[in-house]
Design an enzyme around this catalytic site. Structure first.
Site, PDB file in Angstrom:
ATOM      1  N   GLU A   1     -58.456 -69.417 117.310  1.00  0.00           N
ATOM      2  CA  GLU A   1     -58.098 -69.702 115.482  1.00  0.00           C
ATOM      3  C   GLU A   1     -57.617 -68.231 115.113  1.00  0.00           C
ATOM      4  O   GLU A   1     -56.975 -68.242 113.827  1.00  0.00           O
ATOM      5  CB  GLU A   1     -59.301 -70.151 115.226  1.00  0.00           C
ATOM      6  CG  GLU A   1     -59.236 -70.762 113.738  1.00  0.00           C
ATOM      7  CD  GLU A   1     -60.386 -71.689 113.326  1.00  0.00           C
ATOM      8  OE1 GLU A   1     -61.009 -72.417 114.106  1.00  0.00           O
ATOM      9  OE2 GLU A   1     -60.352 -71.754 111.910  1.00  0.00           O
TER      10      GLU A   1
ATOM     11  N   HIS B   1     -65.859 -75.489 142.062  1.00  0.00           N
ATOM     12  CA  HIS B   1     -65.509 -76.708 142.735  1.00  0.00           C
ATOM     13  C   HIS B   1     -64.609 -77.479 141.840  1.00  0.00           C
ATOM     14  O   HIS B   1     -64.364 -78.652 142.104  1.00  0.00           O
ATOM     15  CB  HIS B   1     -66.980 -77.479 143.080  1.00  0.00           C
ATOM     16  CG  HIS B   1     -67.773 -76.911 143.542  1.00  0.00           C
ATOM     17  ND1 HIS B   1     -67.753 -77.050 145.364  1.00  0.00           N
ATOM     18  CD2 HIS B   1     -68.630 -75.802 143.570  1.00  0.00           C
ATOM     19  CE1 HIS B   1     -68.710 -76.186 145.796  1.00  0.00           C
ATOM     20  NE2 HIS B   1     -69.177 -75.436 144.846  1.00  0.00           N
TER      21      HIS B   1
ATOM     22  N   LYS C   1     -56.601 -79.925 107.501  1.00  0.00           N
ATOM     23  CA  LYS C   1     -57.320 -80.284 106.635  1.00  0.00           C
ATOM     24  C   LYS C   1     -56.613 -80.901 105.284  1.00  0.00           C
ATOM     25  O   LYS C   1     -56.819 -81.836 104.742  1.00  0.00           O
ATOM     26  CB  LYS C   1     -58.283 -79.202 105.977  1.00  0.00           C
ATOM     27  CG  LYS C   1     -59.078 -78.443 106.848  1.00  0.00           C
ATOM     28  CD  LYS C   1     -60.036 -77.214 106.241  1.00  0.00           C
ATOM     29  CE  LYS C   1     -61.236 -76.632 107.125  1.00  0.00           C
ATOM     30  NZ  LYS C   1     -62.105 -75.818 106.485  1.00  0.00           N
TER      31      LYS C   1
HETATM   32  O1  PA5 Z   1     -63.424 -70.229 111.548  1.00  0.00           O
HETATM   33  C1  PA5 Z   1     -63.029 -70.826 110.539  1.00  0.00           C
HETATM   34  O2  PA5 Z   1     -62.771 -70.787 109.362  1.00  0.00           O
HETATM   35  C2  PA5 Z   1     -63.232 -72.589 110.572  1.00  0.00           C
HETATM   36  O3  PA5 Z   1     -63.535 -72.745 111.958  1.00  0.00           O
HETATM   37  C3  PA5 Z   1     -64.530 -72.886 109.767  1.00  0.00           C
HETATM   38  O4  PA5 Z   1     -65.356 -72.458 109.898  1.00  0.00           O
HETATM   39  C4  PA5 Z   1     -64.357 -74.339 109.784  1.00  0.00           C
HETATM   40  O5  PA5 Z   1     -63.222 -75.026 109.205  1.00  0.00           O
HETATM   41  C5  PA5 Z   1     -65.412 -75.136 108.878  1.00  0.00           C
HETATM   42  O6  PA5 Z   1     -65.248 -74.317 107.411  1.00  0.00           O
HETATM   43  P1  PA5 Z   1     -66.306 -74.596 106.139  1.00  0.00           P
HETATM   44  O7  PA5 Z   1     -67.473 -73.835 106.678  1.00  0.00           O
HETATM   45  O8  PA5 Z   1     -65.525 -74.204 105.188  1.00  0.00           O
HETATM   46  O9  PA5 Z   1     -66.697 -76.101 106.256  1.00  0.00           O
END
Ligand code: PA5
Length: 468
Positions: free
Chosen positions: A293, A322, A436
């Site tokens: 990410e 394996h 989202k």
């Molecule tokens: O790293 C990130 O920003 C995302 O993976 C968020 O943690 C994830 O989308 C969840 O977001 P939130 O904590 O706002 O619900």
């Protein structure tokens, strides 16, 4: 404090031959590495990397968490995290790393009086329904974790559970069964928490989801599982000291990132993480999110389309010897494989000296499983080296709060430093936001009309290409 170590011999030409790097390849980037270090210092000074200060500024928060845990834990049998991505993977990784692998099946006394631990990080209707079949919601505490306070997955779970709790217990008692972790100002969750009077812990506003494990996002669930959160912070602080070194040769996070960067430049865009310990399997999941990410980006810092990023792959030693190791050894030269090893496991298990008359089994007699897993890692490493495949090894002297704190923090620094080397923003996630937003638009959420139009105009699927 026991220190983790990074061994990168096996990315060097001297060890793996043709495809390996020379010291000149590494040293040749000294201008770039100096600039990356300077950029990180600047960001830290200007408040652009608040997560770097967490190892040292969460003491009061940790105290608050510990008193809340002390006053609550005897009233509950289960602690359930409702969160996703950066709000779920860290809690899972740390709990799995430190605690008994069958923690939930142990009697409460063997868990130190702490509740069972669950994470609901999906919107799968089966998973959540079945969770209610194994926990007593009246004796459970639900930790709603959402930095933004608006993530559909988490908020949908919260809405279901709030209603169930209120139906079962009434509004007042239900209030005691929900604890929120969110931004102190922004989002719906903080609004709801204030209105309802839920106990709330805060994610510092400058700390993004995947860098938030050392905030209450990770600390609260860990403390509810009896994990020593102060030692976790101490480990991270020790790594922070280590990561002050501008020279990658003396800084494990920088060297880790630099070698991945050079590998990526040479077409090795797959980063395999292979811990040789079941306890560290979920660290691989947490790392995969952090790496993917943060570093998978369309645009560079100058707005140019680059579509870059390493692909993280999770594997487990010895299990995946394996399955995937055949590909790693003989397949394409497109990977950098990272082993995570452990010097001293929590348990020692000896194989009995039986079947001495069968050479293919007799050699195992009297050997410990500890020795066997380490030998198998060494053998896999040898096979990779013999095939000229880049690999490196991170070793934890033991798996405990301090070494796990070091490891997590090292990967976070490595990620930020990689972002600088790659000239991309490691701290945003427009691709995730896009998904989202499309979900919000699909359900007609106000403010997402443009996106809804875009969705409605997407081409119909052609039945010709659906085999049924
Ligand atoms: O790293 C990130 O920003 C995302 O993976 C968020 O943690 C994830 O989308 C969840 O977001 P939130 O904590 O706002 O619900």
């Amino acid at each position: 404090m026991e220190k983790i170590r990074l061994d990168y011999n096996n990315v060097l030409k001297d060890y793996i031959g043709g495809d390996g790097l020379t010291l000149a390849d590494i040293g040749g980037l000294s201008e770039k590495t100096a600039a990356a270090h300077a950029a990180l210092l600047e960001k830290r000074k200007n408040g652009g990397m608040d997560w770097r200060d967490l190892p040292r500024n969460q003491d009061a928060v940790a105290d608050d968490i510990l008193s809340y845990v002390a006053e609550t834990k005897d009233k509950i049998d289960a602690f359930v995290v409702l969160g996703i991505g950066g709000s779920a993977l860290g809690p899972m990784a740390v709990q799995q790393a430190i605690n008994h692998p069958h923690y939930n099946e142990l009697p409460k006394e063997a868990r130190g009086g702490y509740p069972r631990f669950y994470v609901a990080d999906n919107v799968d209707p089966e998973k959540l329904t079945y969770l209610f079949q194994v926990i007593d919601i009246e004796k459970s505490l639900f930790n709603v974790i959402s930095k933004s306070g608006s993530t559909s997955e988490t908020m949908s779970q919260f809405m279901i559970i709030k209603q169930m709790l209120e139906d079962a217990l009434g509004k007042d008692a239900a209030r005691e069964r929900i604890v929120c972790t969110t931004d102190s100002q922004k989002g719906n969750l903080i609004k709801i928490a204030r209105e309802e009077g839920y106990k709330t812990f805060f994610v510092p506003s400058g700390v993004g989801g995947r860098f938030s494990e050392l905030t209450p996002v990770g600390l609260l669930p860990a403390a509810f599982c009896g994990i020593d959160i102060k030692k976790l912070l101490e480990g991270a602080a020790a790594m922070d000291d280590w990561c002050q070194n501008p020279d990658p040769c003396g800084n494990p996070a920088y060297m880790y990132a630099l070698l991945h960067y050079i590998a990526l430049e040479r077409g090795k865009n797959v980063s395999v993480m292979m811990p040789y310990a079941d306890s560290l399997k979920y660290i691989g999941d947490w790392y995969a999110q952090l790496w993917a990410e943060s570093l998978g980006k369309k645009l560079d810092n100058g707005g140019r389309v680059v579509n870059v990023g390493p692909t993280p792959v999770r594997a487990l030693g010895v299990t995946d010897q394996h399955s995937q190791v055949q590909l790693y050894t003989e397949g394409p030269f497109d990977k950098l494989i990272v082993f995570i090893c452990v010097d001293e496991y929590k348990e020692t298990l000896e194989i009995p000296k039986i079947y001495g008359d069968m050479p293919s089994l007799g050699f195992l007699g009297g050997v410990t499983q500890n020795r066997l897993i380490q030998a198998e890692q060494m053998a896999t490493e040898h096979a990779l080296v013999a095939s000229g495949k880049m690999n490196m090894t991170i070793t934890l002297p033991k798996v405990n709060e301090r070494t796990v704190g070091q490891l997590l923090y090292m990967f976070e620094v490595a990620t930020a430093y990689s972002g600088e080397l790659m000239n991309i923003n490691a701290f945003d996630q427009p691709g995730v936001e896009e998904g989202k937003n499309a979900t919000y638009a699909f359900f007609g959420r106000p403010g997402y009309e443009e996106k809804k139009k875009e969705l409605d105009e997407r081409p119909e699927k052609n039945k010709k290409y659906i085999i049924e």
